[in-house]
Motif scaffolding. Structure first.
Motif, PDB file in Angstrom:
ATOM      1  N   VAL A  35      79.079  22.958 126.166  1.00  0.00           N
ATOM      2  CA  VAL A  35      78.817  22.297 124.878  1.00  0.00           C
ATOM      3  C   VAL A  35      78.809  20.775 125.010  1.00  0.00           C
ATOM      4  O   VAL A  35      79.503  20.196 125.840  1.00  0.00           O
ATOM      5  N   SER A  36      78.005  20.161 124.126  1.00  0.00           N
ATOM      6  CA  SER A  36      78.016  18.703 123.974  1.00  0.00           C
ATOM      7  C   SER A  36      79.124  18.322 122.999  1.00  0.00           C
ATOM      8  O   SER A  36      79.742  19.182 122.380  1.00  0.00           O
ATOM      9  N   ALA A  37      79.279  17.025 122.818  1.00  0.00           N
ATOM     10  CA  ALA A  37      80.181  16.525 121.779  1.00  0.00           C
ATOM     11  C   ALA A  37      79.569  16.847 120.413  1.00  0.00           C
ATOM     12  O   ALA A  37      78.363  17.117 120.315  1.00  0.00           O
ATOM     13  N   LEU A  38      80.376  16.812 119.340  1.00  0.00           N
ATOM     14  CA  LEU A  38      79.823  17.030 118.002  1.00  0.00           C
ATOM     15  C   LEU A  38      78.667  16.043 117.797  1.00  0.00           C
ATOM     16  O   LEU A  38      78.754  14.889 118.218  1.00  0.00           O
ATOM     17  N   LEU A  41      78.567  12.093 117.811  1.00  0.00           N
ATOM     18  CA  LEU A  41      79.890  11.530 118.143  1.00  0.00           C
ATOM     19  C   LEU A  41      79.832  10.561 119.328  1.00  0.00           C
ATOM     20  O   LEU A  41      80.522   9.537 119.337  1.00  0.00           O
ATOM     21  N   THR A  42      78.995  10.868 120.328  1.00  0.00           N
ATOM     22  CA  THR A  42      78.939   9.975 121.498  1.00  0.00           C
ATOM     23  C   THR A  42      78.467   8.575 121.067  1.00  0.00           C
ATOM     24  O   THR A  42      79.039   7.562 121.485  1.00  0.00           O
ATOM     25  N   ASP A  43      77.447   8.540 120.195  1.00  0.00           N
ATOM     26  CA  ASP A  43      76.988   7.233 119.682  1.00  0.00           C
ATOM     27  C   ASP A  43      78.134   6.516 118.964  1.00  0.00           C
ATOM     28  O   ASP A  43      78.324   5.313 119.108  1.00  0.00           O
ATOM     29  N   GLY A 122      84.482  12.981 123.528  1.00  0.00           N
ATOM     30  CA  GLY A 122      83.607  13.823 122.709  1.00  0.00           C
ATOM     31  C   GLY A 122      83.575  15.253 123.211  1.00  0.00           C
ATOM     32  O   GLY A 122      83.886  16.210 122.484  1.00  0.00           O
ATOM     33  N   GLU A 123      83.222  15.428 124.493  1.00  0.00           N
ATOM     34  CA  GLU A 123      83.107  16.776 125.063  1.00  0.00           C
ATOM     35  C   GLU A 123      84.482  17.396 125.303  1.00  0.00           C
ATOM     36  O   GLU A 123      84.628  18.620 125.241  1.00  0.00           O
ATOM     37  N   ARG A 124      85.490  16.553 125.558  1.00  0.00           N
ATOM     38  CA  ARG A 124      86.829  17.125 125.779  1.00  0.00           C
ATOM     39  C   ARG A 124      87.322  17.783 124.484  1.00  0.00           C
ATOM     40  O   ARG A 124      87.940  18.844 124.518  1.00  0.00           O
ATOM     41  N   GLY A 182      80.035  19.690 128.580  1.00  0.00           N
ATOM     42  CA  GLY A 182      78.983  19.152 129.431  1.00  0.00           C
ATOM     43  C   GLY A 182      79.201  17.667 129.675  1.00  0.00           C
ATOM     44  O   GLY A 182      80.206  17.090 129.221  1.00  0.00           O
ATOM     45  N   PHE A 183      78.279  17.049 130.448  1.00  0.00           N
ATOM     46  CA  PHE A 183      78.150  15.588 130.517  1.00  0.00           C
ATOM     47  C   PHE A 183      79.209  14.868 131.343  1.00  0.00           C
ATOM     48  O   PHE A 183      78.905  13.938 132.070  1.00  0.00           O
ATOM     49  N   ILE A 184      80.484  15.314 131.265  1.00  0.00           N
ATOM     50  CA  ILE A 184      81.559  14.494 131.838  1.00  0.00           C
ATOM     51  C   ILE A 184      81.937  14.957 133.247  1.00  0.00           C
ATOM     52  O   ILE A 184      81.749  16.103 133.616  1.00  0.00           O
ATOM     53  N   GLY A 197      75.101  10.732 132.490  1.00  0.00           N
ATOM     54  CA  GLY A 197      74.059  10.011 131.747  1.00  0.00           C
ATOM     55  C   GLY A 197      73.821  10.667 130.399  1.00  0.00           C
ATOM     56  O   GLY A 197      74.098  11.858 130.224  1.00  0.00           O
ATOM     57  N   ARG A 198      73.303   9.868 129.437  1.00  0.00           N
ATOM     58  CA  ARG A 198      73.091  10.386 128.084  1.00  0.00           C
ATOM     59  C   ARG A 198      72.200  11.626 128.118  1.00  0.00           C
ATOM     60  O   ARG A 198      71.171  11.623 128.790  1.00  0.00           O
ATOM     61  N   GLY A 199      72.618  12.629 127.399  1.00  0.00           N
ATOM     62  CA  GLY A 199      71.873  13.899 127.388  1.00  0.00           C
ATOM     63  C   GLY A 199      72.256  14.809 128.545  1.00  0.00           C
ATOM     64  O   GLY A 199      71.659  15.866 128.744  1.00  0.00           O
ATOM     65  N   GLY A 200      73.283  14.413 129.309  1.00  0.00           N
ATOM     66  CA  GLY A 200      73.603  15.073 130.581  1.00  0.00           C
ATOM     67  C   GLY A 200      74.224  16.456 130.487  1.00  0.00           C
ATOM     68  O   GLY A 200      74.393  17.115 131.519  1.00  0.00           O
ATOM     69  N   SER A 201      74.536  16.949 129.278  1.00  0.00           N
ATOM     70  CA  SER A 201      75.128  18.303 129.191  1.00  0.00           C
ATOM     71  C   SER A 201      74.170  19.367 129.706  1.00  0.00           C
ATOM     72  O   SER A 201      74.606  20.382 130.262  1.00  0.00           O
ATOM     73  N   ASP A 202      72.872  19.137 129.526  1.00  0.00           N
ATOM     74  CA  ASP A 202      71.884  20.091 130.051  1.00  0.00           C
ATOM     75  C   ASP A 202      72.061  20.234 131.566  1.00  0.00           C
ATOM     76  O   ASP A 202      71.966  21.327 132.129  1.00  0.00           O
TER      77      ASP A 202
HETATM   78  N1  ASP Z   1      77.209  13.921 124.349  1.00  0.00           N
HETATM   79  C1  ASP Z   1      76.356  13.338 125.365  1.00  0.00           C
HETATM   80  C2  ASP Z   1      75.265  12.491 124.708  1.00  0.00           C
HETATM   81  O1  ASP Z   1      75.217  12.392 123.486  1.00  0.00           O
HETATM   82  C3  ASP Z   1      75.763  14.349 126.307  1.00  0.00           C
HETATM   83  C4  ASP Z   1      74.842  15.362 125.679  1.00  0.00           C
HETATM   84  O2  ASP Z   1      74.813  15.503 124.459  1.00  0.00           O
HETATM   85  O3  ASP Z   1      74.140  16.037 126.427  1.00  0.00           O
HETATM   86  O4  ASP Z   1      74.495  11.890 125.407  1.00  0.00           O
END
Ligand code: ASP
Ligand code: ADP
Ligand code: MG
Length: 455
Positions: A35-38, A41-43, A122-124, A182-184, A197-202
């Motif tokens: 899962v990503s952060a809510l 939330l990262t922003d 966020g992800e934690r 994800g991501f961390i 990197g941003r979007g890295g949960s994928d």
């Molecule tokens: N939470 C992170 C972001 O907003 C990673 C992700 O969503 O994939 O970039």
């Protein structure tokens, strides 16, 4: 065994988390859920960190709002018997976050290292909560198995080590579903918190799928599938039923935000199919990405665009050693960690141009000026120049050359509407025609090209 990844919008609200719960609880066998952060939330974590570094004390109210958002979800979805315990875990994480913000506000300085630590919360938090919402799942901390290493100024996945740690962390067969953030990640040498990197949960999900030889990777998001273009720009973009790994890789690296670009390679390498599915419309068939070149349609598969592009050009009387100038340019850029999107050589005798990200542009000029210092001195190379504020529009399909005259037709379409085409890379790649225009013409060009390709 499947790996399912749910992005920010899929874990943003009580409603979307209820959808996630029914999707995962109805699986026939245990799975890995990333899962990503809510959503958003990262922003928010980043904006609050920047404000704190300017001495703004509003971080306290930001943290309080983050607490309310997480607690509301816990109260609505976590079974009563576990609620207090989960609230305590989240409260403890938020107290740690507030301590870091307090330090940042005091010293008025925000290092990259501290920012990485801050965004990890966020992800934690989301992963702990999602594990408790599901009927039969446990949580695994992704910081125990995701490792990065430095590559120039970036953190990239340390593949071998991460693969080994993933296999240790997820003994197969799984007896329960496992939820992870994800991501961390952690730096493999320093142990500091980093991210992909941003979007890295994928990408986290893809690395887990590849290490465990999963049957499939499902990316659950907020659209019905991979579409023929960004639906926020092209209203009549349609869902692509199936595509090949190569096509998805090309579209994503040229800006299709639906999957983070490095995601595809690890699963492609293991031939693990990817499905793009909609958390808000789970019965829609989505998009299937496989190694299916036999499944090729005769049409273009999709179009995408990437802004923030610059063209760096080497000019002079290059006639005598074009090949050497080209290969030295590539090598110099690669040695210094600069990626080249595409090359264009409208007149091989006089100039050679490379498209790079705006972030790398000044460095690219420096690198090339250094590389060609002798030729600049003797006049063989007359200059290294840069053109900014450009976009690349990519038109993708495997074996795109089979569509005769497509590049010329698309260039004409743009020129007829008065759009200046700065360069075209037609034929250099097996699967992409790339057209460079001014950044200000991006959306209009994308629209014209989408209509020309899909009617
Ligand atoms: N939470 C992170 C972001 O907003 C990673 C992700 O969503 O994939 O970039
Ligand atoms: P998530 O939070 O689930 O990771 P993202 O916002 O990262 O979601 O990615 C999904 C978004 O990608 C969609 O809402 C859509 O606006 C955008 N997008 C851009 N290009 C495409 C495309 N070709 N197909 C589908 N979605 C796209
Ligand atoms: Mg995403």
């Amino acid at each position: 065994m499947k790996v399912l990844k749910f992005g920010g919008t899929s874990v943003g609200t009580v409603g979307s988390l209820s959808n996630l719960k029914s999707i995962v609880d109805s699986l026939e066998e245990p799975a890995v859920v990333v899962v990503s952060a809510l959503g958003g939330l990262t922003d928010r974590l980043i904006a609050t960190a920047r404000a704190a570094s300017e001495g703004d004390s509003s971080f306290r109210s930001s943290v309080a709002e983050m607490a309310t958002r997480h607690f509301d979800i816990i109260d609505a979805l976590v079974p009563q018997s576990r609620r207090e315990a989960v609230r305590e875990v989240i409260a403890e994480l938020l107290a740690g976050l507030e301590d870091i913000y307090t330090g940042v506000a005091l010293i008025r300085e925000l290092s990259e290292k501290t920012l990485s630590r801050i965004v990890s919360f966020g992800e934690r938090m989301s992963s702990v909560i999602v594990a408790e919402i599901l009927d039969n799942a446990e949580h695994r901390d992704s910081l125990t198995f995701m490792r990065t290493e430095k590559w120039f100024n970036r953190d990239i996945a340390a593949r071998q080590l991460t693969d080994d740690l993933i296999r240790e962390a997820f003994p197969l067969p799984l007896t329960r579903t496992v939820v992870t953030g994800g991501f961390i990640s952690l730096d493999k040498d320093t142990g500091e918190i980093t991210n992909l990197g941003r979007g890295g949960s994928d990408y986290t999900a893809a690395l887990i799928a590849a290490a465990l030889d999963a049957d499939s990777l499902e990316i659950w998001t907020d659209v019905d599938g991979f579409m023929t273009a960004d639906p926020r720009v092209i209203r009549d973009a349609r869902v692509i039923e199936s595509m090949s790994f190569i096509e998805s890789m090309e579209l994503c690296s040229f800006g299709a935000k639906v999957i983070y670009p490095p995601t595809i390679y690890p699963v492609f390498h293991k031939n693990i199919p990817i499905r793009i599915l909609n958390t808000f419309n789970p019965s829609a068939p989505g998009t299937l990405i496989t190694d299916s070149s036999e499944n090729l349609s005769s049409d273009v598969r999709g179009v995408s665009s990437v802004k923030n592009t610059c063209m760096v050009s080497v000019s002079g009387s290059l006639t005598s050693n074009v090949a050497q100038i080209n290969s030295r340019s590539y090598n110099a850029m690669a040695r210094n960690g600069v990626s080249i999107f595409l090359v264009a050589q409208p007149n091989a005798a006089t100039s050679f141009s490379m498209a790079v990200s705006e972030l790398d542009a000044d460095r690219a000029v420096e690198i090339l000026s250094r590389e060609f210092a002798p030729e600049l001195q003797n006049g063989e190379v007359t200059g290294v120049s840069i053109e900014r504020d450009l976009s690349v529009i990519a038109v993708v399909r495997e074996s795109i050359k089979e569509i005769r005259g497509l590049g010329a037709r698309l260039v004409n379409t743009l020129q007829r509407e008065g759009i200046a085409v700065k360069a075209v890379s037609d034929g250099a790649s097996e699967s992409t025609i790339a057209i460079i225009t001014s950044a200000s013409d991006t959306d209009r060009s994308l629209c014209l090209i989408h209509t020309a390709c899909f009617g």
